[in-house]
Write an enzyme that holds these catalytic residues in place. Structure first.
Site, PDB file in Angstrom:
ATOM      1  N   ALA A  19      72.631  30.957  22.044  1.00 23.83           N
ATOM      2  CA  ALA A  19      72.142  29.619  21.717  1.00 23.83           C
ATOM      3  C   ALA A  19      72.485  28.559  22.757  1.00 23.83           C
ATOM      4  O   ALA A  19      72.178  27.391  22.553  1.00 23.83           O
ATOM      5  CB  ALA A  19      72.716  29.198  20.368  1.00 23.83           C
ATOM      6  N   ARG A  59      71.656  22.610  18.524  1.00 26.54           N
ATOM      7  CA  ARG A  59      71.277  23.972  18.927  1.00 26.54           C
ATOM      8  C   ARG A  59      70.140  24.503  18.045  1.00 26.54           C
ATOM      9  O   ARG A  59      69.230  25.165  18.515  1.00 26.54           O
ATOM     10  CB  ARG A  59      72.488  24.908  18.885  1.00 26.54           C
ATOM     11  CG  ARG A  59      73.460  24.656  20.045  1.00 26.54           C
ATOM     12  CD  ARG A  59      74.438  25.799  20.221  1.00 26.54           C
ATOM     13  NE  ARG A  59      75.360  25.905  19.118  1.00 26.54           N
ATOM     14  CZ  ARG A  59      76.449  25.153  18.957  1.00 26.54           C
ATOM     15  NH1 ARG A  59      76.758  24.243  19.855  1.00 26.54           N
ATOM     16  NH2 ARG A  59      77.237  25.318  17.932  1.00 26.54           N
ATOM     17  N   ARG A  77      78.473  41.466  15.990  1.00 27.16           N
ATOM     18  CA  ARG A  77      77.273  40.701  15.636  1.00 27.16           C
ATOM     19  C   ARG A  77      76.449  40.505  16.908  1.00 27.16           C
ATOM     20  O   ARG A  77      76.943  39.946  17.881  1.00 27.16           O
ATOM     21  CB  ARG A  77      77.669  39.336  15.075  1.00 27.16           C
ATOM     22  CG  ARG A  77      76.470  38.412  14.855  1.00 27.16           C
ATOM     23  CD  ARG A  77      76.906  36.976  14.584  1.00 27.16           C
ATOM     24  NE  ARG A  77      77.700  36.877  13.385  1.00 27.16           N
ATOM     25  CZ  ARG A  77      78.519  35.853  13.138  1.00 27.16           C
ATOM     26  NH1 ARG A  77      78.663  34.871  14.000  1.00 27.16           N
ATOM     27  NH2 ARG A  77      79.212  35.819  12.016  1.00 27.16           N
ATOM     28  N   ASP A 108      82.949  33.778  16.754  1.00 27.83           N
ATOM     29  CA  ASP A 108      81.681  33.345  17.346  1.00 27.83           C
ATOM     30  C   ASP A 108      81.789  33.415  18.870  1.00 27.83           C
ATOM     31  O   ASP A 108      82.890  33.355  19.416  1.00 27.83           O
ATOM     32  CB  ASP A 108      81.393  31.886  16.954  1.00 27.83           C
ATOM     33  CG  ASP A 108      80.801  31.761  15.553  1.00 27.83           C
ATOM     34  OD1 ASP A 108      80.561  32.791  14.910  1.00 27.83           O
ATOM     35  OD2 ASP A 108      80.587  30.615  15.115  1.00 27.83           O
TER      36      ASP A 108
HETATM   37  C1  LIG Z   1      74.410  34.820  11.702  1.00 25.65           C
HETATM   38  C2  LIG Z   1      74.188  34.223  13.047  1.00 25.65           C
HETATM   39  C3  LIG Z   1      75.271  33.936  13.850  1.00 25.65           C
HETATM   40  C4  LIG Z   1      75.084  33.413  15.122  1.00 25.65           C
HETATM   41  N1  LIG Z   1      76.178  33.235  15.938  1.00 25.65           N
HETATM   42  C5  LIG Z   1      75.973  32.834  17.210  1.00 25.65           C
HETATM   43  C6  LIG Z   1      77.049  32.784  18.144  1.00 25.65           C
HETATM   44  O1  LIG Z   1      78.201  33.077  17.831  1.00 25.65           O
HETATM   45  N2  LIG Z   1      76.771  32.389  19.416  1.00 25.65           N
HETATM   46  C7  LIG Z   1      75.500  32.057  19.827  1.00 25.65           C
HETATM   47  O2  LIG Z   1      75.293  31.739  21.000  1.00 25.65           O
HETATM   48  N3  LIG Z   1      74.473  32.073  18.945  1.00 25.65           N
HETATM   49  C8  LIG Z   1      74.672  32.451  17.676  1.00 25.65           C
HETATM   50  N4  LIG Z   1      73.606  32.510  16.806  1.00 25.65           N
HETATM   51  C9  LIG Z   1      72.313  31.884  17.186  1.00 25.65           C
HETATM   52  C10 LIG Z   1      71.415  32.836  17.938  1.00 25.65           C
HETATM   53  O3  LIG Z   1      71.960  33.101  19.208  1.00 25.65           O
HETATM   54  C11 LIG Z   1      70.000  32.248  18.114  1.00 25.65           C
HETATM   55  O4  LIG Z   1      70.090  31.055  18.824  1.00 25.65           O
HETATM   56  C12 LIG Z   1      69.272  31.990  16.808  1.00 25.65           C
HETATM   57  O5  LIG Z   1      69.554  32.964  15.848  1.00 25.65           O
HETATM   58  C13 LIG Z   1      67.754  32.020  17.038  1.00 25.65           C
HETATM   59  O6  LIG Z   1      67.376  33.281  17.557  1.00 25.65           O
HETATM   60  P1  LIG Z   1      66.521  34.357  16.730  1.00 25.65           P
HETATM   61  O7  LIG Z   1      67.066  35.700  17.030  1.00 25.65           O
HETATM   62  O8  LIG Z   1      66.477  33.998  15.310  1.00 25.65           O
HETATM   63  O9  LIG Z   1      65.102  34.372  17.428  1.00 25.65           O
HETATM   64  P2  LIG Z   1      64.050  33.227  17.702  1.00 25.65           P
HETATM   65  O10 LIG Z   1      63.038  33.862  18.598  1.00 25.65           O
HETATM   66  O11 LIG Z   1      64.713  31.971  18.167  1.00 25.65           O
HETATM   67  O12 LIG Z   1      63.417  32.952  16.289  1.00 25.65           O
HETATM   68  C14 LIG Z   1      62.625  33.896  15.583  1.00 25.65           C
HETATM   69  C15 LIG Z   1      61.929  33.153  14.449  1.00 25.65           C
HETATM   70  O13 LIG Z   1      62.905  32.652  13.533  1.00 25.65           O
HETATM   71  C16 LIG Z   1      62.581  31.354  13.078  1.00 25.65           C
HETATM   72  N5  LIG Z   1      63.586  30.398  13.585  1.00 25.65           N
HETATM   73  C17 LIG Z   1      64.526  30.644  14.541  1.00 25.65           C
HETATM   74  N6  LIG Z   1      65.304  29.551  14.727  1.00 25.65           N
HETATM   75  C18 LIG Z   1      64.839  28.606  13.889  1.00 25.65           C
HETATM   76  C19 LIG Z   1      65.241  27.277  13.602  1.00 25.65           C
HETATM   77  N7  LIG Z   1      66.264  26.712  14.228  1.00 25.65           N
HETATM   78  N8  LIG Z   1      64.552  26.593  12.667  1.00 25.65           N
HETATM   79  C20 LIG Z   1      63.515  27.170  12.015  1.00 25.65           C
HETATM   80  N9  LIG Z   1      63.083  28.442  12.242  1.00 25.65           N
HETATM   81  C21 LIG Z   1      63.735  29.150  13.154  1.00 25.65           C
HETATM   82  C22 LIG Z   1      61.226  31.061  13.618  1.00 25.65           C
HETATM   83  O14 LIG Z   1      60.276  31.535  12.682  1.00 25.65           O
HETATM   84  C23 LIG Z   1      61.177  31.909  14.877  1.00 25.65           C
HETATM   85  O15 LIG Z   1      59.877  32.217  15.281  1.00 25.65           O
HETATM   86  C24 LIG Z   1      73.768  33.092  15.552  1.00 25.65           C
HETATM   87  C25 LIG Z   1      72.676  33.378  14.748  1.00 25.65           C
HETATM   88  C26 LIG Z   1      72.859  33.945  13.509  1.00 25.65           C
HETATM   89  C27 LIG Z   1      71.658  34.278  12.682  1.00 25.65           C
END
Ligand SMILES: Cc1cc2nc3c(=O)[nH]c(=O)nc-3n(C[C@H](O)[C@H](O)[C@H](O)COP(=O)(O)OP(=O)(O)OC[C@H]3O[C@@H](n4cnc5c(N)ncnc54)[C@H](O)[C@@H]3O)c2cc1C
Length: 319
Positions: free
Chosen positions: A200, A299, A195, A145
């Site tokens: 976040a 987060r 990935r 991560d």
């Molecule tokens: C498999 C995986 C691994 C990850 N690993 C890391 C990492 O190592 N380091 C890091 O900094 N971040 C990590 N993240 C988190 C990532 O950086 C984002 O903060 C998170 O995925 C939200 O971004 P998004 O691309 O989904 O877009 P967003 O624009 O945030 O969300 C798009 C849509 O998804 C839905 N959604 C998103 N988040 C939520 C929520 N919390 N609750 C409900 N609905 C929601 C909503 O419908 C939203 O409109 C990871 C995410 C995933 C999926």
């Protein structure tokens, strides 16, 4: 103030507030917290994690498991994290869930002691190596991560060290960082698992895009590099536009379905996860488990103000 500015303000306030011990204790002790947490975290034990993985497999989804914990301050804590990962990998193998990386693990180097005052990076690397050995035995992979930007270089250095012995170790890159498109170019090489997520953590303007549209545009530029390259892109986003763009780019580059994958978090857009898997794409779900769910939950809350309102309403009625 625009809606976007208000939402950015709330996100920053939440991530800042999460550092308060009083807020932490109040939320951890609130009876309703467990119900809210259960949406994102299936339980506290290795058995809970294995059970959640088996349920995902039943609907054709893959898993990556994360034993929750960060900011480790004692070596014994880091060793406990190592032990839990090894026990988890052995349990996944016994349940026939890990072969061909159907279920793999995600590691936070901070949980493995990266911040320990003396030799933190070396300790985290040694413990990560032991987890990689267990992963190899179980027939699966490990992904590191990515945490806040002060650790990016150290995490990538650890990645390169681990890949000398375990070339299948993957890393996470965050599109909100200005540097990430260049990092994607460096890592888009044969056998390299990357990935891509938005990111976040609360990061300063000196290193990260602050505007959501800029983060999304950066995500698309990074996707283009990864999909055109020779590595194995892991598209970690719930954003429907980015999922569509990634699928189109994979088609454009003639990628076989097993040469990339989509990833989402447990509890978020679960029906869409199943639809993506049903359309013949590989869909991997990130499954965090363990007692130390607080930082992870904050987060997830900060990503979506509606989640905070839901949580506060529950606290008011049940807490
Ligand atoms: C498999 C995986 C691994 C990850 N690993 C890391 C990492 O190592 N380091 C890091 O900094 N971040 C990590 N993240 C988190 C990532 O950086 C984002 O903060 C998170 O995925 C939200 O971004 P998004 O691309 O989904 O877009 P967003 O624009 O945030 O969300 C798009 C849509 O998804 C839905 N959604 C998103 N988040 C939520 C929520 N919390 N609750 C409900 N609905 C929601 C909503 O419908 C939203 O409109 C990871 C995410 C995933 C999926």
């Amino acid at each position: 103030m625009s809606l976007v500015e208000a939402s950015d303000l709330l996100r920053g306030a939440l991530l800042g507030l999460s550092k308060s011990d009083l807020v932490r204790t109040t939320i951890e002790r609130a009876p309703v917290s467990r119900d809210v947490v259960a949406r994102y975290v299936p339980g506290t034990t290795v058995a809970d994690a294995v059970q959640a993985t088996a349920e995902l497999r039943a609907t054709n989804r893959l898993a990556t498991l994360d034993y929750l914990g960060e900011d480790t301050t004692e070596r014994a804590q880091a060793e406990h994290t190592r032990d839990t990962y090894v026990a988890l990998l052995d349990a996944l193998a016994r349940a026939d869930l890990s072969q061909y990386a159907a279920a793999e693990v995600s590691l936070k180097l901070s949980a493995l002691g990266q911040y320990l005052p003396k030799d933190g990076d070396a300790i985290a690397l040694d413990l990560a190596r032991e987890i990689c050995t267990a992963a190899e035995r179980a027939g699966t992979t490990v992904t590191l991560d990515m945490e806040d930007h002060t650790t990016t270089d150290r995490t990538l250095a650890t990645l390169h060290a681990l890949r000398e012995d375990f070339p299948w170790v993957g890393a996470v890159l965050q599109s909100y960082l200005h540097r990430t498109e260049a990092d994607c170019r460096d890592l888009a090489t044969a056998g390299s698992r990357v990935r891509l997520c938005k990111g976040a953590y609360k990061e300063p303007a000196s290193v990260a895009y602050q505007d959501g549209d800029d983060v999304d545009l950066s995500y698309v530029r990074c996707l283009k590099v990864l999909m055109a390259g020779d590595g194995y892109p892991m598209v970690a986003s719930h954003d429907p536009r980015l999922v569509d763009i990634a699928a189109a780019l994979a088609g454009h580059h003639g990628r076989a379905p097993d040469s990339y994958e989509f990833q989402m978090l447990l509890g978020i857009r679960m029906n869409e996860q199943k639809r993506i898997a049903d359309r013949g794409h590989q869909m991997r779900v990130y499954v965090p488990f363990g007692e130390d769910w607080y930082g992870y939950l904050v987060r997830r809350m900060a990503e979506r103000p509606a989640n905070v309102q839901f949580f506060l309403r529950s606290l008011a009625t049940n807490g």
